[in-house]
Motif scaffolding. Structure first.
Motif, PDB file in Angstrom:
ATOM      1  N   UNK A 287     100.192  53.529  39.021  1.00 39.97           N
ATOM      2  CA  UNK A 287      99.012  53.950  39.870  1.00 39.97           C
ATOM      3  C   UNK A 287      97.769  52.736  39.437  1.00 39.97           C
ATOM      4  N   UNK A 288      97.818  52.995  38.277  1.00 33.96           N
ATOM      5  CA  UNK A 288      96.749  51.884  37.518  1.00 33.96           C
ATOM      6  C   UNK A 288      97.557  50.440  38.169  1.00 33.96           C
ATOM      7  N   UNK A 289      97.997  49.874  38.720  1.00 37.55           N
ATOM      8  CA  UNK A 289      98.571  48.797  39.085  1.00 37.55           C
ATOM      9  C   UNK A 289      97.859  48.365  40.277  1.00 37.55           C
ATOM     10  N   UNK A 290      98.471  49.444  41.183  1.00 37.51           N
ATOM     11  CA  UNK A 290      98.308  49.517  42.190  1.00 37.51           C
ATOM     12  C   UNK A 290      96.939  48.860  42.551  1.00 37.51           C
ATOM     13  N   UNK A 291      95.719  49.430  41.360  1.00 39.54           N
ATOM     14  CA  UNK A 291      94.156  48.838  41.588  1.00 39.54           C
ATOM     15  C   UNK A 291      94.517  47.700  41.332  1.00 39.54           C
ATOM     16  N   UNK A 292      95.112  46.462  40.776  1.00 38.63           N
ATOM     17  CA  UNK A 292      94.133  45.295  40.316  1.00 38.63           C
ATOM     18  C   UNK A 292      94.740  44.514  41.144  1.00 38.63           C
ATOM     19  N   UNK A 293      93.751  43.114  41.418  1.00 34.94           N
ATOM     20  CA  UNK A 293      93.775  41.746  41.889  1.00 34.94           C
ATOM     21  C   UNK A 293      95.396  41.272  42.054  1.00 34.94           C
ATOM     22  N   UNK A 294      96.162  41.553  40.826  1.00 32.25           N
ATOM     23  CA  UNK A 294      97.550  40.892  40.996  1.00 32.25           C
ATOM     24  C   UNK A 294      98.292  41.783  41.824  1.00 32.25           C
ATOM     25  N   UNK A 295      98.210  42.730  41.671  1.00 33.13           N
ATOM     26  CA  UNK A 295      99.271  43.478  43.053  1.00 33.13           C
ATOM     27  C   UNK A 295      98.389  43.176  44.399  1.00 33.13           C
ATOM     28  N   UNK A 296      97.722  43.284  44.698  1.00 31.42           N
ATOM     29  CA  UNK A 296      96.593  43.372  45.867  1.00 31.42           C
ATOM     30  C   UNK A 296      97.151  41.660  46.503  1.00 31.42           C
ATOM     31  N   UNK A 297      96.998  40.989  45.691  1.00 32.53           N
ATOM     32  CA  UNK A 297      97.529  38.892  45.706  1.00 32.53           C
ATOM     33  C   UNK A 297      98.819  38.534  45.701  1.00 32.53           C
ATOM     34  N   UNK A 298      99.835  39.683  45.056  1.00 36.62           N
ATOM     35  CA  UNK A 298     101.127  39.450  45.374  1.00 36.62           C
ATOM     36  C   UNK A 298     101.958  40.267  47.002  1.00 36.62           C
ATOM     37  N   UNK A 299     101.371  41.456  46.771  1.00 37.58           N
ATOM     38  CA  UNK A 299     101.229  41.884  48.289  1.00 37.58           C
ATOM     39  C   UNK A 299     101.222  40.839  49.751  1.00 37.58           C
ATOM     40  N   UNK A 300     100.284  40.463  49.537  1.00 37.89           N
ATOM     41  CA  UNK A 300      99.685  39.503  50.389  1.00 37.89           C
ATOM     42  C   UNK A 300     100.180  38.487  50.583  1.00 37.89           C
ATOM     43  N   UNK A 301     101.082  37.540  49.810  1.00 36.75           N
ATOM     44  CA  UNK A 301     101.296  36.552  49.212  1.00 36.75           C
ATOM     45  C   UNK A 301     103.021  36.976  49.407  1.00 36.75           C
ATOM     46  N   UNK A 302     103.527  38.301  49.699  1.00 36.66           N
ATOM     47  CA  UNK A 302     104.752  38.381  50.299  1.00 36.66           C
ATOM     48  C   UNK A 302     104.896  38.680  51.629  1.00 36.66           C
ATOM     49  N   UNK A 303     103.626  38.901  52.255  1.00 36.98           N
ATOM     50  CA  UNK A 303     103.286  38.950  53.749  1.00 36.98           C
ATOM     51  C   UNK A 303     103.712  38.129  53.964  1.00 36.98           C
ATOM     52  N   UNK A 304     102.967  37.538  53.646  1.00 37.38           N
ATOM     53  CA  UNK A 304     102.237  35.646  53.960  1.00 37.38           C
ATOM     54  C   UNK A 304     103.796  34.704  53.631  1.00 37.38           C
ATOM     55  N   UNK A 305     104.908  35.003  53.080  1.00 35.26           N
ATOM     56  CA  UNK A 305     105.298  33.708  52.542  1.00 35.26           C
ATOM     57  C   UNK A 305     105.270  33.084  51.806  1.00 35.26           C
ATOM     58  N   UNK A 306     104.531  33.228  50.745  1.00 38.36           N
ATOM     59  CA  UNK A 306     104.260  32.193  49.835  1.00 38.36           C
ATOM     60  C   UNK A 306     104.548  33.182  48.352  1.00 38.36           C
ATOM     61  N   UNK A 307     103.947  31.219  47.659  1.00 42.95           N
ATOM     62  CA  UNK A 307     103.906  31.948  45.899  1.00 42.95           C
ATOM     63  C   UNK A 307     102.863  33.035  46.153  1.00 42.95           C
ATOM     64  N   UNK A 308     102.828  33.603  44.574  1.00 41.78           N
ATOM     65  CA  UNK A 308     101.582  34.353  44.348  1.00 41.78           C
ATOM     66  C   UNK A 308     100.886  33.719  43.267  1.00 41.78           C
ATOM     67  N   UNK A 309      99.673  33.894  43.077  1.00 39.71           N
ATOM     68  CA  UNK A 309      98.923  33.809  42.612  1.00 39.71           C
ATOM     69  C   UNK A 309      97.992  34.437  41.459  1.00 39.71           C
ATOM     70  N   UNK A 310      97.984  34.526  40.467  1.00 38.51           N
ATOM     71  CA  UNK A 310      98.028  35.488  39.453  1.00 38.51           C
ATOM     72  C   UNK A 310      96.912  34.834  38.680  1.00 38.51           C
ATOM     73  N   UNK A 311      96.664  35.720  38.495  1.00 39.88           N
ATOM     74  CA  UNK A 311      94.929  35.846  37.541  1.00 39.88           C
ATOM     75  C   UNK A 311      95.101  36.232  35.904  1.00 39.88           C
ATOM     76  N   UNK A 312      95.953  37.773  36.218  1.00 38.56           N
ATOM     77  CA  UNK A 312      95.856  38.878  35.077  1.00 38.56           C
ATOM     78  C   UNK A 312      94.861  39.540  35.262  1.00 38.56           C
TER      79      UNK A 312
END
Length: 273
Positions: free
Chosen positions: A247-272
């Protein structure tokens, strides 16, 4: 970028987002020294809080990882040429502290830790490597518990870590015999995760550590907590903790970026974050 360690026996630098800590007593096969513990005690908390560091790699200079305790120093104490602890209680308290600021701190460190072993990892040196999350080795790496060879029972958590990795029966054999084993056998036993060629070992090891340093740091921290908890907690406690962490991870920028990258078929860019 170099980090100030205050000593020559332990060096520290940053390669990209990987903090590289180097045992630096090659003349003694990187045997442990009083100043080594001081560096761990001061530097690990700083690296845990450093936003530019995403992972820590521990390695050794001069063709060895770490030989563990300084046997020549032990002999000097035993012969009266160097001071010994004032009492058994003093010795116990001192070792307990040193074990916690090294092995204990590495195991609970909030970022991924990698031991890069390009030579001998013996005694407490092996224990410290086992305290890291992951281990990589070169073909010339040699491993041994070593304690039986000098009449010691073992320290820095090696008996605990090795039992978790190879099982009780094999851990007993490796401790009681103190037999040496090479990188290939270490890989078979799952003591190491990867073997990299000698020629470009450090570069390959840093690249391996960078994979985690550039990853979703919050999720990795919770993964480590979950996996450590699984060693002692029951299923229901683990399920409750996983629910909180997810539940905590669900609120992170990295989770949101990873999901968007998966949908857009690109590598994610994590910020920590």
């Amino acid at each position: 970028m170099d980090f100030e360690t205050g000593t020559d026996v332990m060096l520290a630098r940053r390669e990209g987002r990987v903090a590289v800590l180097t045992f630096n007593r090659p003349e003694a096969r990187n045997a442990l020294h009083a100043e080594t513990y001081e560096v761990f005690e001061r530097l690990l908390p700083e690296l845990a809080d450093d936003p530019d560091v995403g992972a820590v790699m521990l390695t050794g200079a001069g063709g060895a990882f770490c030989a563990g305790g300084d046997v020549k120093g032990m002999n000097a104490r035993n012969s009266g040429e160097a001071p010994s602890p004032a009492s058994l209680e003093t010795a116990v308290d001192d070792l307990r502290k040193r074990q916690r600021i090294v092995s204990g701190a590495l195991q609970t460190f909030p970022k991924v830790t990698v031991a890069a072993i390009d030579g001998a990892a013996a005694g407490a040196g092996l224990s410290i490597a086992l305290a890291c999350d992951l281990r990589v080795a070169s073909p010339r790496a040699i491993f041994t518990t070593a304690f039986a060879k000098v009449g010691f029972s073992g320290d820095f958590g090696g008996s605990w870590f090795l039992t978790q990795l190879v099982g009780a029966a094999k851990a007993r054999e490796l401790y009681l015999t103190a037999d040496r084993f090479d990188a290939t056998e270490a890989m078979r036993l799952q003591v190491v995760n990867q073997i990299f060629d000698d020629a470009d070992f450090e570069t390959a090891a840093i690249s391996y550590a960078s994979r985690f340093a550039d990853g979703p740091l919050v999720a990795q921290r919770y993964m480590k907590e979950n996996l450590n908890r699984a060693l002692s907690a029951d299923l229901l406690d683990c399920l409750d903790a996983e629910a909180m962490a997810m539940s905590r991870c669900r609120t992170t920028d990295d989770h949101k970026e990873a999901v968007a990258a998966f949908v857009e078929k690109r590598p994610p860019s994590f910020t920590g974050r």
